[in-house]
Design an enzyme around this catalytic site. Sequence first.
Site, short mmCIF file in Angstrom:
data_model
loop_
_atom_site.label_atom_id
_atom_site.label_comp_id
_atom_site.label_asym_id
_atom_site.label_seq_id
_atom_site.Cartn_x
_atom_site.Cartn_y
_atom_site.Cartn_z
N SER A 20 0.83 -1.21 0.00
CA SER A 20 0.00 0.00 0.00
C SER A 20 0.86 1.26 0.00
O SER A 20 0.61 2.21 -0.75
CB SER A 20 -0.89 0.03 1.24
OG SER A 20 -1.85 -0.99 1.17
N ARG A 24 1.57 4.37 -3.06
CA ARG A 24 1.45 5.80 -2.78
C ARG A 24 2.77 6.51 -3.02
O ARG A 24 2.81 7.63 -3.54
CB ARG A 24 0.96 6.00 -1.35
CG ARG A 24 -0.55 5.65 -1.23
CD ARG A 24 -0.90 5.11 0.11
NE ARG A 24 -2.31 4.87 0.32
CZ ARG A 24 -2.97 3.73 0.06
NH1 ARG A 24 -2.32 2.68 -0.45
NH2 ARG A 24 -4.25 3.61 0.31
N GLY A 91 -6.24 -3.58 -7.63
CA GLY A 91 -7.37 -2.71 -7.29
C GLY A 91 -6.90 -1.36 -6.78
O GLY A 91 -7.50 -0.32 -7.06
N ARG A 119 -14.27 -6.23 -10.53
CA ARG A 119 -14.32 -5.57 -9.21
C ARG A 119 -15.07 -4.24 -9.29
O ARG A 119 -14.94 -3.50 -10.28
CB ARG A 119 -12.90 -5.42 -8.66
CG ARG A 119 -12.29 -6.81 -8.45
CD ARG A 119 -10.97 -6.77 -7.78
NE ARG A 119 -11.07 -6.22 -6.44
CZ ARG A 119 -10.02 -5.93 -5.69
NH1 ARG A 119 -8.80 -6.16 -6.16
NH2 ARG A 119 -10.17 -5.44 -4.48
N SER A 165 -13.16 2.20 2.95
CA SER A 165 -12.24 1.79 1.88
C SER A 165 -11.13 2.81 1.71
O SER A 165 -11.38 3.97 1.35
CB SER A 165 -12.97 1.62 0.55
OG SER A 165 -12.03 1.56 -0.50
N GLN A 167 -8.88 2.68 -0.52
CA GLN A 167 -8.67 2.96 -1.95
C GLN A 167 -9.57 4.09 -2.41
O GLN A 167 -9.13 5.00 -3.12
CB GLN A 167 -8.93 1.69 -2.77
CG GLN A 167 -7.91 0.61 -2.48
CD GLN A 167 -8.23 -0.71 -3.17
OE1 GLN A 167 -9.28 -0.86 -3.78
NE2 GLN A 167 -7.32 -1.66 -3.05
N ASP A 314 -7.05 -7.68 4.86
CA ASP A 314 -6.25 -8.54 3.96
C ASP A 314 -5.71 -9.78 4.67
O ASP A 314 -5.21 -10.70 4.03
CB ASP A 314 -5.09 -7.74 3.35
CG ASP A 314 -5.60 -6.67 2.39
OD1 ASP A 314 -6.76 -6.77 1.94
OD2 ASP A 314 -4.84 -5.73 2.10
N ARG A 345 -13.20 -13.93 -1.26
CA ARG A 345 -12.34 -14.61 -0.28
C ARG A 345 -13.12 -15.39 0.77
O ARG A 345 -12.57 -16.28 1.41
CB ARG A 345 -11.38 -13.61 0.38
CG ARG A 345 -10.28 -13.18 -0.56
CD ARG A 345 -9.27 -12.26 0.08
NE ARG A 345 -8.18 -12.00 -0.86
CZ ARG A 345 -7.37 -10.95 -0.81
NH1 ARG A 345 -7.50 -10.07 0.15
NH2 ARG A 345 -6.42 -10.80 -1.72
C1 S3P Z 1 -5.67 -1.02 0.09
C2 S3P Z 1 -6.92 -0.95 0.66
C3 S3P Z 1 -7.76 -2.12 0.95
C4 S3P Z 1 -6.93 -3.40 0.90
C5 S3P Z 1 -6.04 -3.46 -0.30
C6 S3P Z 1 -5.06 -2.29 -0.27
C7 S3P Z 1 -4.93 0.23 -0.14
O1 S3P Z 1 -8.78 -2.21 -0.02
O2 S3P Z 1 -7.78 -4.53 0.92
O3 S3P Z 1 -5.31 -4.66 -0.33
O4 S3P Z 1 -3.70 0.18 -0.39
O5 S3P Z 1 -5.54 1.31 -0.08
P1 S3P Z 1 -10.17 -1.37 0.12
O6 S3P Z 1 -9.85 0.07 0.02
O7 S3P Z 1 -11.01 -1.85 -1.02
O8 S3P Z 1 -10.73 -1.73 1.45
#
Ligand code: S3P
Length: 427
Positions: A20, A24, A91, A119, A165, A167, A314, A345
């Site tokens: 993550s 970034r 994602g 997704r 979320s 993300q 995760d 999952r």
């Molecule tokens: C992530 C956020 C999570 C996580 C993913 C990484 C991120 O997803 O499950 O592996 O780096 O922002 P969600 O934002 O869909 O919860």
Amino acid sequence: MIFKNINRLEGEIYFPGDKSITHRAIMFASLSNGRCEIKNLGLGRDNLSTIRIFRDLGIEIKKNKDRVVIFGRGLNGLKEPQNILDAENSGTTIRILSGILSAQPFFSVITGDKYLVKRPMKRVIEPLSLMGAEISGREGNRYPPLAIKGNPKLKAIEYELSIASAQVKSAILMAGMYAEGTTVVSEPSKSRDHTERFMKSLGLPVKVNQKKVSISKVSEIPSFDIVIPGDISSSAFFMVAGSLIKGSHLILKNVGINPTRTGIVEVLKKMGADISVFNERYINEEPVGDILVKGTGSLKGVEIKGDIIPRLIDEIPVIAVAGAFAEGVTLIDDAEELRVKESDRIKAMVTELKKMGVDVEELPKGMLIKGGRKYKCGKINTYGDHRVAMAMIVFGLISKEGVMTDDRSSIEVSFPDFIQKLNEVIK
Ligand code: S3P
């Protein structure tokens, strides 16, 4: 290859950079004013997708063995890509990037592999459209590919997420850097806050008030150097294996221990594991520490639900494995987001654990596991999902009979040297 019944795990392990934070770091470096050096970058396939996409957007990125140098071209320095951008399995790449692309004075299309195109994307399309971007996606704006006509004059919004979320929150914050005014995002439970911390470390006008984050228009991002902390999500497989294999002694070095990610440590402690965090320090606003895991060989079942879920989302596949070997019942609930990860999952773990003889029941938002010890040998499916693959390999290491995997290539998505690191500590 069969993974089965090992004796003990012992040694020190260093982990690749947090996935993550790596995403970034690549994004902020590309939008920064100059040369940024990033060490201990995660180099799994997901992070490589982000690197490749920024190259496609005109950013020069030099990759050496232990570091990556990114030559930022400023907030407005990206170029219109000539072709479709491919996030592959990631994602995080497609969602956060859609926030950046929404603010660009050009057109772009972003897609991914056969798993990513299933997704949900409405969650980013909706807020970014409110800010003024024109985004459309397949099946009535629900799925990738996303076609984005950016708008250099985005407007700030106040937005309440219906799901926690990171993300989506990050996509809005990235777009918010370009928007006139102050953009505010709030979420029902706190999700990982790496974007906010990164923004703070760069001196950007970000404010955090519990579950509410705001960002005002940013004039420039300074260049920076950073060492990425080890990935706690990768280390989680060793925490569970080390705890369940009696006599194990593992030191997990330089692991990111951001409180929005340490749900796994809390749950394992509650299950009776002997885990301690020491040598705590900070790197660029992110807490880091070493984690000592001593194998007691026995855990007890627990309930995992509510606000802790986003803090271990995760890790649930490997927590399910811990539950399968724990004494008593483990309940995982409020985790419906698991159904829209790299695979469903909940279904994947329930199906595979059942195949091995585990007493597990699928629930709409989780699962109920009655722990045991005597399981069968079998060949597992990984559903193209890296975390399912690694979790089930951990299952094999603890069970007497072991597991064989169908295809382990998905492990490269987050932790290419998982098997190698494992072999180094198997005694
Ligand atoms: C992530 C956020 C999570 C996580 C993913 C990484 C991120 O997803 O499950 O592996 O780096 O922002 P969600 O934002 O869909 O919860």
